[in-house]
Design an enzyme around this catalytic site. Sequence first.
Site, PDB file in Angstrom:
ATOM      1  N   SER A 172      -6.797  -8.752   2.970  1.00 12.83           N
ATOM      2  CA  SER A 172      -7.295  -9.180   1.472  1.00 12.83           C
ATOM      3  C   SER A 172      -8.592  -8.717   1.163  1.00 12.83           C
ATOM      4  CB  SER A 172      -7.387 -10.902   1.557  1.00 12.83           C
ATOM      5  OG  SER A 172      -7.504 -11.259   0.418  1.00 12.83           O
ATOM      6  N   ILE A 175       0.745  -1.285   0.174  1.00 14.09           N
ATOM      7  CA  ILE A 175      -0.127   0.050   0.045  1.00 14.09           C
ATOM      8  C   ILE A 175       0.861   1.204   0.017  1.00 14.09           C
ATOM      9  CG2 ILE A 175      -1.739   1.350   1.224  1.00 14.09           C
ATOM     10  CD1 ILE A 175      -2.666  -1.634   0.042  1.00 14.09           C
ATOM     11  N   CYS A 208      19.616 -24.658  -7.361  1.00 14.25           N
ATOM     12  CA  CYS A 208      18.154 -25.140  -7.435  1.00 14.25           C
ATOM     13  C   CYS A 208      17.464 -24.201  -8.668  1.00 14.25           C
ATOM     14  CB  CYS A 208      17.451 -25.046  -6.463  1.00 14.25           C
ATOM     15  SG  CYS A 208      18.127 -25.960  -4.956  1.00 14.25           S
ATOM     16  N   HIS A 238      -7.062 -10.750  -7.343  1.00 16.74           N
ATOM     17  CA  HIS A 238      -8.468 -11.190  -7.361  1.00 16.74           C
ATOM     18  C   HIS A 238      -9.333 -10.908  -8.704  1.00 16.74           C
ATOM     19  CE1 HIS A 238      -8.270 -13.475  -3.615  1.00 16.74           C
ATOM     20  NE2 HIS A 238      -7.632 -12.364  -3.162  1.00 16.74           N
ATOM     21  N   ILE A 253      -6.270  -2.842   5.874  1.00 16.52           N
ATOM     22  CA  ILE A 253      -6.067  -3.357   4.535  1.00 16.52           C
ATOM     23  C   ILE A 253      -5.708  -4.582   4.412  1.00 16.52           C
ATOM     24  CG2 ILE A 253      -5.044  -2.939   2.145  1.00 16.52           C
ATOM     25  CD1 ILE A 253      -6.607  -0.414   3.533  1.00 16.52           C
ATOM     26  N   ILE A 277      -2.331 -13.140  -5.203  1.00 11.47           N
ATOM     27  CA  ILE A 277      -3.364 -13.135  -6.292  1.00 11.47           C
ATOM     28  C   ILE A 277      -3.843 -11.889  -6.508  1.00 11.47           C
ATOM     29  CG2 ILE A 277      -5.702 -14.349  -6.770  1.00 11.47           C
ATOM     30  CD1 ILE A 277      -4.991 -16.502  -4.808  1.00 11.47           C
TER      31      ILE A 277
HETATM   32  C1  LIG Z   1      -2.053 -15.128   4.233  1.00  9.06           C
HETATM   33  C2  LIG Z   1      -2.422 -13.669   3.340  1.00  9.06           C
HETATM   34  C3  LIG Z   1      -2.778 -13.789   1.902  1.00  9.06           C
HETATM   35  C4  LIG Z   1      -3.079 -12.759   1.417  1.00  9.06           C
HETATM   36  N1  LIG Z   1      -3.404 -13.126   0.161  1.00  9.06           N
HETATM   37  C5  LIG Z   1      -3.807 -12.039  -0.552  1.00  9.06           C
HETATM   38  C6  LIG Z   1      -3.992 -12.116  -2.196  1.00  9.06           C
HETATM   39  O1  LIG Z   1      -3.888 -13.261  -2.678  1.00  9.06           O
HETATM   40  N2  LIG Z   1      -4.536 -11.188  -2.832  1.00  9.06           N
HETATM   41  C7  LIG Z   1      -4.739 -10.119  -2.120  1.00  9.06           C
HETATM   42  O2  LIG Z   1      -5.286  -9.106  -2.740  1.00  9.06           O
HETATM   43  N3  LIG Z   1      -4.492  -9.785  -0.983  1.00  9.06           N
HETATM   44  C8  LIG Z   1      -3.888 -10.770  -0.371  1.00  9.06           C
HETATM   45  N4  LIG Z   1      -3.630 -10.619   1.198  1.00  9.06           N
HETATM   46  C9  LIG Z   1      -3.732  -9.237   1.746  1.00  9.06           C
HETATM   47  C10 LIG Z   1      -2.314  -8.427   1.433  1.00  9.06           C
HETATM   48  O3  LIG Z   1      -1.323  -9.054   1.704  1.00  9.06           O
HETATM   49  C11 LIG Z   1      -2.507  -7.151   2.113  1.00  9.06           C
HETATM   50  O4  LIG Z   1      -3.683  -6.408   2.199  1.00  9.06           O
HETATM   51  C12 LIG Z   1      -1.513  -6.102   1.737  1.00  9.06           C
HETATM   52  O5  LIG Z   1      -0.123  -6.789   1.786  1.00  9.06           O
HETATM   53  C13 LIG Z   1      -1.394  -5.068   2.650  1.00  9.06           C
HETATM   54  O6  LIG Z   1      -0.525  -4.034   2.591  1.00  9.06           O
HETATM   55  P1  LIG Z   1       0.141  -3.133   3.492  1.00  9.06           P
HETATM   56  O7  LIG Z   1       1.044  -2.135   3.084  1.00  9.06           O
HETATM   57  O8  LIG Z   1      -1.475  -2.404   4.176  1.00  9.06           O
HETATM   58  O9  LIG Z   1       0.683  -3.827   4.786  1.00  9.06           O
HETATM   59  P2  LIG Z   1       2.264  -4.323   5.203  1.00  9.06           P
HETATM   60  O10 LIG Z   1       2.579  -4.907   3.855  1.00  9.06           O
HETATM   61  O11 LIG Z   1       2.211  -5.054   6.340  1.00  9.06           O
HETATM   62  O12 LIG Z   1       3.107  -2.918   5.481  1.00  9.06           O
HETATM   63  C14 LIG Z   1       3.125  -2.171   6.307  1.00  9.06           C
HETATM   64  C15 LIG Z   1       4.367  -1.576   6.785  1.00  9.06           C
HETATM   65  O13 LIG Z   1       4.463  -0.616   7.449  1.00  9.06           O
HETATM   66  C16 LIG Z   1       5.540  -0.724   8.503  1.00  9.06           C
HETATM   67  N5  LIG Z   1       5.198  -0.201   9.698  1.00  9.06           N
HETATM   68  C17 LIG Z   1       4.627  -0.439  10.727  1.00  9.06           C
HETATM   69  N6  LIG Z   1       4.648   0.224  11.731  1.00  9.06           N
HETATM   70  C18 LIG Z   1       5.487   0.989  11.430  1.00  9.06           C
HETATM   71  C19 LIG Z   1       6.105   2.192  12.132  1.00  9.06           C
HETATM   72  N7  LIG Z   1       5.692   2.410  13.406  1.00  9.06           N
HETATM   73  N8  LIG Z   1       6.851   3.030  11.543  1.00  9.06           N
HETATM   74  C20 LIG Z   1       7.395   2.833   9.926  1.00  9.06           C
HETATM   75  N9  LIG Z   1       6.850   1.822   9.466  1.00  9.06           N
HETATM   76  C21 LIG Z   1       6.032   0.971  10.081  1.00  9.06           C
HETATM   77  C22 LIG Z   1       5.655  -2.067   8.425  1.00  9.06           C
HETATM   78  O14 LIG Z   1       6.965  -2.823   8.734  1.00  9.06           O
HETATM   79  C23 LIG Z   1       5.281  -2.774   6.978  1.00  9.06           C
HETATM   80  O15 LIG Z   1       6.279  -2.561   6.084  1.00  9.06           O
HETATM   81  C24 LIG Z   1      -3.280 -11.778   2.038  1.00  9.06           C
HETATM   82  C25 LIG Z   1      -2.804 -11.586   3.386  1.00  9.06           C
HETATM   83  C26 LIG Z   1      -2.436 -12.725   3.922  1.00  9.06           C
HETATM   84  C27 LIG Z   1      -2.126 -12.536   5.423  1.00  9.06           C
END
Ligand SMILES: Cc1cc2nc3c(=O)[nH]c(=O)nc-3n(C[C@H](O)[C@H](O)[C@H](O)COP(=O)(O)OP(=O)(O)OC[C@H]3O[C@@H](n4cnc5c(N)ncnc54)[C@H](O)[C@@H]3O)c2cc1C
Length: 482
Positions: A341, A16, A406, A53, A339, A51
Amino acid sequence: MKIVLYDVTIIGGGAIGCTIARELSRYQINVALLEKEIEVGFGTSKANSGIIHGGHHGSPDSLKGKLEWEGNQLWDPLADELGFGFRRIGELTVALAEDQLPTLNALKEQGEKKGVPGLELWDRDRLQQEEPSLSENAIAALFAPTTGVVNPYEACFNLIENAVLNGLNLFVSSPVQSITEGPDNTWILQTPKKEYRTRFVINAAGVFADRIAELAGVRTFSIHARKGEEYLLDKRLCGLVKRVIFPCPTPVSKGILVIPTFDGTLMVGPTAEMVEDKYNLATSSAGGQQVFDFVRNVVPGISARDCIAEFAGLRAVADGEDFIIGTTSKKGFINVAGIQSPGLTAAPAIATLVADIIRDEGLSMSLKDDFEPAVPKPIHFASLPTEKQIELARQNPSYGQIVCRCELITEGEILDAIDRGAKTLDGIKFRTRAGMGRCQGGFCTSRCMELLSRKMDVPIPEITKRGGESWVVKPRTELTAT
Ligand SMILES: Cc1cc2nc3c(=O)[nH]c(=O)nc-3n(C[C@H](O)[C@H](O)[C@H](O)COP(=O)(O)OP(=O)(O)OC[C@H]3O[C@@H](n4cnc5c(N)ncnc54)[C@H](O)[C@@H]3O)c2cc1C
């Protein structure tokens, strides 16, 4: 020392934060991104099913259902420009009993109302013809051609590389510890190393987004962690199924899937279990059993003995289960929270929505004349024709040295990955696949460590798997002392 005032500061470099950073880098504004880990993409965004979706799963009445389809349609241009792995392989939601057929019809109707093209109901004969490895218990399925698979970590790396190329100020190893309001509608963000001043804050901190909102005094929600365990299978099973296989969903879960990853290997999972500890990334024998027991019913050719690696990720679940995207009671603080899945799928649509919100909040945003949309595609030696491989190795002998046996990854590719930002063994692995094969790094880890040590000019004991205290070897002095 002159203090920089950023227009926008993003907290969190997951899928995100990275897509928002890349979107904002199109404009003539000064943007920073603060990430607590040593590299971007090391939170939930590296531990998911990968994925994109199809667009028909989520109800259009929820924000996540709406952004799922909008986001889906934005992945082709992103992948074209940034060169990360993405392919639309299609999906089958499979019914294993007559009473599941109404769910398939309802999903089809929902997708068609949202404008998702190409949805088709397939009967048992068609299923057996198209996917002969599916169990005969599969009586029908909904086919969605719009579903894709992506290398999620590669997407994060390439998005951020492009954003930096276009002027983003990236600060890794920078956990935000306090947030206060400064003079003239500004915010002050404190990390252990430095203080940052900014007009807008974007809270994209994944499972920790509630803590960040709390620090700013605008917390109106909690984020709960729902763990998902995933199991990667041996290459022997490549091609066993061609499309992503979903079971019929229940009201709380999309269920356990069989996923042909972008790289061709199969993955099965995820589980769904609420956990208290937001650092709990352990897999379990119960989780593995649940996954393989279920998968055996759908694709009988898959067995737990085929598993070569396993991992878990945490879905960031907000109260009410929907995404929380928007302004707060305090000017300039914007939440992008909950945020879960399909957050990865929705990410590009979330990024444009956030840009619109910031504009509506009064930030002047003119497009840059010199925005560069692309980054160079990484060399993938193993997939080149033999003549090209020979030519490359002649020009640069490091492409003639295989490091990961590998996956057939060369020293040249690993050095390229380090040049493009890899600082850890996982950073190399997720950029090149070195260490992702059957032996899981048994042969190449020491060589990758040597290359990191040489390029970054740090002693080998300082090299980590994924930053923090994830060291791989002890210094000689400690070894002799113990
Ligand atoms: C098992 C699993 C399967 C999934 N499969 C899918 C799929 O197939 N398709 C799909 O669309 N979605 C899927 N999702 C959902 C998707 O992975 C998430 O919605 C997405 O990765 C969220 O991204 P994000 O950037 O919000 O979170 P994150 O990737 O967790 O990023 C948040 C970031 O904030 C940082 N952070 C936290 N606190 C602080 C702080 N105090 N200071 C600075 N940085 C900080 C963290 O280190 C992290 O890097 C899945 C989720 C899971 C768990």
